[in-house]
Design a protein around this motif. Structure first.
Motif, PDB file in Angstrom:
ATOM      1  N   GLN A 374       0.827  -1.216  -0.052  1.00 38.16           N
ATOM      2  CA  GLN A 374       0.103  -0.040  -0.079  1.00 38.16           C
ATOM      3  C   GLN A 374       0.894   1.205   0.002  1.00 38.16           C
ATOM      4  O   GLN A 374       0.675   2.227  -0.485  1.00 38.16           O
ATOM      5  CB  GLN A 374      -0.948   0.050   1.384  1.00 38.16           C
ATOM      6  N   LEU A 375       2.183   1.209   0.657  1.00 37.93           N
ATOM      7  CA  LEU A 375       2.971   2.584   0.811  1.00 37.93           C
ATOM      8  C   LEU A 375       3.514   2.541  -0.561  1.00 37.93           C
ATOM      9  O   LEU A 375       3.754   3.670  -0.946  1.00 37.93           O
ATOM     10  CB  LEU A 375       3.725   2.225   1.929  1.00 37.93           C
ATOM     11  N   GLY A 380       3.752   5.904  -5.656  1.00 33.66           N
ATOM     12  CA  GLY A 380       3.531   5.771  -7.112  1.00 33.66           C
ATOM     13  C   GLY A 380       2.521   6.870  -7.403  1.00 33.66           C
ATOM     14  O   GLY A 380       2.931   7.609  -8.372  1.00 33.66           O
ATOM     15  N   ALA A 381       1.666   6.818  -6.787  1.00 31.03           N
ATOM     16  CA  ALA A 381       0.473   7.805  -6.945  1.00 31.03           C
ATOM     17  C   ALA A 381       0.863   9.304  -6.823  1.00 31.03           C
ATOM     18  O   ALA A 381       0.465   9.942  -7.386  1.00 31.03           O
ATOM     19  CB  ALA A 381      -0.831   7.429  -6.285  1.00 31.03           C
ATOM     20  N   LYS A 382       1.550   9.487  -5.573  1.00 37.07           N
ATOM     21  CA  LYS A 382       1.984  10.861  -5.136  1.00 37.07           C
ATOM     22  C   LYS A 382       3.009  11.156  -6.448  1.00 37.07           C
ATOM     23  O   LYS A 382       2.873  12.528  -6.709  1.00 37.07           O
ATOM     24  CB  LYS A 382       2.593  10.685  -4.007  1.00 37.07           C
ATOM     25  N   ALA A 383       3.924  10.182  -6.835  1.00 36.03           N
ATOM     26  CA  ALA A 383       4.754  10.748  -7.871  1.00 36.03           C
ATOM     27  C   ALA A 383       4.191  11.133  -9.103  1.00 36.03           C
ATOM     28  O   ALA A 383       4.623  12.031  -9.733  1.00 36.03           O
ATOM     29  CB  ALA A 383       5.915   9.951  -7.858  1.00 36.03           C
ATOM     30  N   LYS A 384       3.151  10.404  -9.564  1.00 35.91           N
ATOM     31  CA  LYS A 384       2.394  10.787 -10.828  1.00 35.91           C
ATOM     32  C   LYS A 384       1.802  12.109 -10.719  1.00 35.91           C
ATOM     33  O   LYS A 384       1.572  12.879 -11.526  1.00 35.91           O
ATOM     34  CB  LYS A 384       1.520   9.791 -11.160  1.00 35.91           C
ATOM     35  N   SER A 385       1.200  12.298  -9.554  1.00 38.61           N
ATOM     36  CA  SER A 385       0.399  13.567  -9.346  1.00 38.61           C
ATOM     37  C   SER A 385       1.105  14.869  -9.263  1.00 38.61           C
ATOM     38  O   SER A 385       0.809  16.013  -9.309  1.00 38.61           O
ATOM     39  CB  SER A 385      -0.735  13.536  -8.013  1.00 38.61           C
ATOM     40  N   SER A 386       2.552  14.712  -8.871  1.00 32.27           N
ATOM     41  CA  SER A 386       3.466  16.027  -8.507  1.00 32.27           C
ATOM     42  C   SER A 386       3.939  16.230  -9.896  1.00 32.27           C
ATOM     43  O   SER A 386       3.940  15.832 -11.035  1.00 32.27           O
ATOM     44  CB  SER A 386       4.455  15.540  -7.763  1.00 32.27           C
TER      45      SER A 386
END
Length: 386
Positions: A374-375, A380-386
């Motif tokens: 989950q982490l 990965g989701a955070k990296a894509k949104s930034s």
């Protein structure tokens, strides 16, 4: 183990601390490699602190399966070929058509000998292999019946390795896996490491179990003869693990000694580069790890009734034991240890507690593995949104 807690994986460290707070004198090690880097290495409690090593039971099967995987990659073993093509004597008793893949995924039905085998055979892999080769299966073959070969799977792997290389499985593990990486995970512990060994502790809850010596479960654990030691038979797994004789011998089914960091490092290096360990690429190519980790059988286990899934020596994740993705390969152990690779998450994972947790709806190792994934997804989701 050196303590390492990277920011992204701090919640995993906190979860392990919370687990330790639930139980008096709880002790465990946890290690995680992500994308070839050590992102977490932590111990809780005193028993497994510092540079402690302990027995990892059937996690050893996963290490042995990595040796088999290397020989598949070398072209020396074809999982689809009959086991008897490498080991002719194994074809006795109607087993001639059994493939290597079927045998190493717990489908052979050679769990052990009714009534058990004597001490001079149980821990003598070459002798026990002769006995298993002469036996018929205890169930109809070719029907995808699975039954956990708790002791004999290691014997079967070891004899297959002997037949195709002339060497012992533990020798190849040392030469091609452990020594090049320089990690603490041993099949056959050097007596010089004895001062670092910590006993496996008795389970907090150990209900008496009856193993009929003529049942599949009884055959699988040699129940009527116990586990053979020079000092006499013992009947508890933790006593067996704590015998220096067993650790030095290193049976591939249950005799490995390791730290969580050593296990995680090996699995991380099995599929990808780990620069800190001098591994510029994975020990296995993508074609190889994909082949050897492909699920070969799934169903209710004839020895314990649980839903199980196996690949070529590796335990696969199931809804009951959801330690990883469909690409994950590894193994757990009788002391509730868990170690695996998950190429989907670029993950190498190792967890070792000081004692078996007994029956839990979801084991601590699986809970921690789920949080770890989950982490990684959140990162990965955070990296894509930034």
């Amino acid at each position: 183990m050196d303590s390492v807690i990277s920011e992204d994986f701090a919640p995993l460290a906190q979860a392990l601390e919370a687990r330790a707070a639930e139980e008096e004198d709880y002790s465990a090690q946890l290690a995680v490699y992500h994308r070839g880097e050590l992102v977490l290495s932590q111990s809780v409690g005193e028993h497994l602190s510092g540079d402690a090593l302990t027995c990892v039971f059937s996690c050893t099967k996963g290490l042995g399966a990595l040796v088999v995987a290397l020989l598949v990659q070398d072209g020396l073993i074809d999982p689809a070929a009959p086991m008897a093509s490498y080991w002719p004597e194994f074809g006795a008793g109607g087993k001639n058509a059994l493939s290597v893949g079927e045998v190493l995924s717990h489908q052979a039905g050679v769990l052990g000998v009714p009534g058990g085998v004597p001490s001079q055979v149980l821990l003598n892999s070459a002798e026990y292999a002769k006995v298993l080769a002469s036996m018929p299966s205890i169930w109809p073959l070719g029907q995808n019946i699975v039954g956990y070969h708790a002791i004999t799977l290691g014997v079967l792997m070891e004899e297959l390795v002997r037949r195709v290389t002339g060497k012992e499985l533990k020798e190849i593990f040392e030469e091609r896996i452990r020594k090049p990486l320089g990690v603490d995970a041993y099949i056959g512990q050097d007596p010089a490491l004895e001062s670092r060994y910590r006993d496996v502790l008795p389970a907090a809850e150990a209900p008496a179990e009856f193993f009929d010596p003529f049942s599949p479960a009884g055959l699988a654990v040699n129940s009527s003869s116990g586990f053979a030691l020079d000092s006499g038979p013992v009947y508890n797994w933790h006593e067996l693990a704590n015998a220096a004789q067993v650790r030095e011998l290193g049976p591939a089914s249950m005799g490995g000694v390791a730290s969580a960091q050593g296990l995680a490092a090996i699995y991380a290096a099995s599929f990808g580069a780990v620069p800190s360990l001098g591994a510029s690429r994975g020990l296995l190519s993508e074609d190889t790890w994909s082949q050897v980790s492909t699920e070969l059988v799934y169903g209710h286990d004839r020895t314990n009734g649980l839903l199980q899934a196996f690949a070529l020596g590796f335990m696969k994740a199931t809804a009951r034991n959801s330690y990883g993705s469909i690409f994950a390969y590894g193994h757990d152990g009788a002391n509730s240890s868990l170690a695996f690779a998950d190429p989907a998450y670029q993950l190498g994972f190792g967890f070792i507690p000081s004692r078996s947790e007994g029956a839990r709806e979801t084991s601590t190792g699986v809970q921690l593995s789920q949080l770890c994934r989950q982490l990684i997804l959140a990162k990965g989701a955070k990296a894509k949104s930034s």
